[in-house]
Design a protein around this motif. Structure first.
Motif, short mmCIF file in Angstrom:
data_model
loop_
_atom_site.label_atom_id
_atom_site.label_comp_id
_atom_site.label_asym_id
_atom_site.label_seq_id
_atom_site.Cartn_x
_atom_site.Cartn_y
_atom_site.Cartn_z
N VAL A 97 0.85 -1.19 0.00
CA VAL A 97 0.00 0.00 0.00
C VAL A 97 0.88 1.23 0.00
N GLU A 98 0.42 2.26 -0.69
CA GLU A 98 1.11 3.55 -0.69
C GLU A 98 0.13 4.62 -1.17
N GLY A 99 0.42 5.85 -0.81
CA GLY A 99 -0.43 6.96 -1.22
C GLY A 99 0.19 8.27 -0.83
N ASN A 100 -0.34 9.35 -1.36
CA ASN A 100 0.13 10.69 -1.01
C ASN A 100 -0.98 11.69 -1.21
N LEU A 101 -0.93 12.75 -0.44
CA LEU A 101 -1.90 13.83 -0.50
C LEU A 101 -1.15 15.15 -0.41
N GLY A 102 -1.67 16.18 -1.08
CA GLY A 102 -1.06 17.49 -1.01
C GLY A 102 0.18 17.59 -1.88
N ALA A 103 1.07 18.51 -1.49
CA ALA A 103 2.27 18.80 -2.27
C ALA A 103 3.31 17.71 -2.08
N ALA A 104 4.27 17.69 -3.03
CA ALA A 104 5.37 16.75 -2.92
C ALA A 104 6.20 17.06 -1.69
N LEU A 105 6.78 16.03 -1.09
CA LEU A 105 7.53 16.21 0.14
C LEU A 105 8.93 16.74 -0.15
N ASP A 106 9.45 17.53 0.79
CA ASP A 106 10.83 18.00 0.69
C ASP A 106 11.55 17.59 1.97
N THR A 107 12.63 18.27 2.27
CA THR A 107 13.43 17.86 3.43
C THR A 107 12.77 18.22 4.75
N HIS A 108 11.83 19.16 4.76
CA HIS A 108 11.21 19.60 6.01
C HIS A 108 10.01 18.69 6.32
N THR A 109 10.31 17.49 6.77
CA THR A 109 9.24 16.51 7.00
C THR A 109 9.37 15.87 8.37
N TRP A 110 8.22 15.34 8.80
CA TRP A 110 8.19 14.45 9.96
C TRP A 110 8.06 13.03 9.45
N LEU A 111 8.79 12.09 10.04
CA LEU A 111 8.73 10.70 9.66
C LEU A 111 8.32 9.88 10.87
N GLU A 112 7.32 9.02 10.70
CA GLU A 112 6.86 8.17 11.79
C GLU A 112 6.56 6.77 11.26
N ARG A 113 6.82 5.77 12.07
CA ARG A 113 6.37 4.41 11.76
C ARG A 113 5.06 4.21 12.49
N VAL A 114 4.00 4.12 11.71
CA VAL A 114 2.67 4.02 12.32
C VAL A 114 2.48 2.68 13.02
N MET A 115 2.91 1.60 12.38
CA MET A 115 2.70 0.28 12.93
C MET A 115 3.78 -0.66 12.44
N ALA A 116 4.28 -1.49 13.31
CA ALA A 116 5.23 -2.53 12.93
C ALA A 116 4.74 -3.83 13.54
N HIS A 117 4.24 -4.73 12.71
CA HIS A 117 3.61 -5.96 13.15
C HIS A 117 3.90 -7.03 12.12
N ARG A 118 3.75 -8.28 12.53
CA ARG A 118 4.06 -9.35 11.57
C ARG A 118 3.10 -9.35 10.39
N HIS A 119 1.89 -8.78 10.59
CA HIS A 119 0.93 -8.76 9.50
C HIS A 119 0.97 -7.46 8.69
N LEU A 120 1.55 -6.41 9.27
CA LEU A 120 1.56 -5.15 8.53
C LEU A 120 2.63 -4.22 9.08
N TRP A 121 3.08 -3.31 8.21
CA TRP A 121 3.93 -2.22 8.65
C TRP A 121 3.62 -1.01 7.77
N LEU A 122 3.69 0.16 8.36
CA LEU A 122 3.39 1.40 7.65
C LEU A 122 4.33 2.49 8.12
N GLU A 123 4.84 3.27 7.16
CA GLU A 123 5.60 4.48 7.47
C GLU A 123 4.90 5.65 6.80
#
Length: 355
Positions: free
Chosen positions: A82-108
């Motif tokens: 799965v992947e997706g994006n909304l709004g403007a393209a990202l640049d260096t001024h970003t926040w990065l988080e790992r939403v979930m890390a599990h054997r069935h799923l992972w999301l950043e």
């Protein structure tokens, strides 16, 4: 000099400080109200969003109003990319988080912030953290539903495996009686015993086949004649039954069958292993609180193979090849309908009470 010897500028400074404090408090109050309203809207949208992957789209209007310019995520959910994006393209001024890390799923997920410093950046960060919190909660709900389904399937498979084993054990005993016959009279007697059990065996085989395909649920049929029902189940397990007393019950036949099947199967296995006669006694009675009470004493000279305290413990078995589930499942079925199954050491007996 000012009033009472104070510097002339001090009153004006105090007034200025008061005005500044007033505007700062008003600004803080406005920010707090704005944040509270945005958080409440996020809460509302989270409550109405069932699909975790639809959450970014649902929350994006609030996040963009808070000052986030772009949002992008990628990962795997139950084996699907799965992947997706909304709004403007990202640049260096970003926040990065790992939403979930599990054997069935992972999301950043990454977010591009419109403000790098100050109050607006703080405001956006609060909503960003709340957005992540709700996304994790939605994903955990999906995982909990999956885990519940897997547990239910595992329980179904375990029960089916146990019942299949009981049926295979009955089949082995029946065929052993036939092959052990030394003459035509013994063979005829074994065949007659098998014929008496044939109807019940066919019904059980069909029920097991349906359950293996999850095509049918047990029906809640009532037991019309409890003594005859008990005698029938004992006979199916090759036991010669001496039955005393009478009682009636409103507990469905499937519950009685599940409990008695396990009790008689265990007793029959013990008697066969010790070479003892396949006979047992059962006493039926009606307790003062109603329902039916069944007492199954062990034949004389027979004791429990485990301490009474461990008899109903799952996976506890002193019999070679035993699963240790029969008595546990029997007691669980009794408790599920408001009854009970207990055992005593002296005398060695099972006592079953069902409504």
């Amino acid at each position: 000099m000012g009033v009472a010897g104070l510097p002339w500028w001090l009153p004006w400074a105090l007034v200025g400080a008061g005005v500044a404090f007033f505007f700062a408090a008003a600004w803080q109050l406005r920010t707090a109200r704005r944040l509270r309203a945005a958080m409440a809207e996020l809460e509302r949208r989270a409550a109405t969003t069932g699909d975790p992957l639809a959450w970014p789209q649902a929350a994006w209007p609030i996040l963009s109003d808070a000052g986030l310019n772009g949002l992008a995520w990628h990962g795997q959910v139950f084996g699907s990319r799965v992947e997706g994006n909304l709004g403007a393209a990202l640049d260096t001024h970003t926040w990065l988080e790992r939403v979930m890390a599990h054997r069935h799923l992972w999301l950043e997920v990454r977010a591009r912030r419109g403000h790098r410093f100050g109050r607006e950046q703080w405001f956006a960060q609060q909503l960003w953290q709340l957005f992540l919190l709700h996304w994790r909660a939605l994903l955990r709900e999906r995982l909990a539903a999956l885990d519940a389904a897997l547990v239910q399937r595992a329980e179904h498979a375990l029960l089916l495996r146990h019942d299949l084993r009981n049926f295979a054990q009955w089949l082995e005993w029946s065929l052993s009686d036939l092959t052990a016959a030394q003459d035509e009279a013994a063979l005829l007697a074994a065949a007659r015993r098998l014929a008496r059990q044939a109807e019940a065996a066919i019904a059980r085989a069909r029920a097991l086949a349906q359950r293996s395909l999850q095509q049918a649920e047990p029906k809640d049929e009532a037991v019309a004649d409890l003594p005859a029902f008990v005698r029938h189940v004992a006979q199916f397990h090759g036991l010669e039954l001496e039955l005393a007393g009478d009682a009636s019950t409103r507990t469905p036949a499937r519950v009685w069958l599940a409990v008695l099947d396990n009790l008689f199967a265990n007793l029959s296995a013990e008697l066969r292993a010790r070479g003892a006669p396949l006979r047992c006694r059962v006493a039926l009675d009606t307790p003062t609180e109603g329902g039916a009470s069944l007492c199954l004493p062990l034949p004389e000279g027979l004791t429990f193979s485990l301490p009474v305290a461990r008899l109903f413990e799952p996976f506890a078995s002193a019999r070679p090849g035993g699963m240790g589930l029969g008595l546990y499942l029997a007691r669980a079925q009794a408790l599920e309908v408001g009854g009970e199954l207990t055992a005593t050491e002296a005398p060695a007996q099972f006592v079953l009470r069902l409504p």
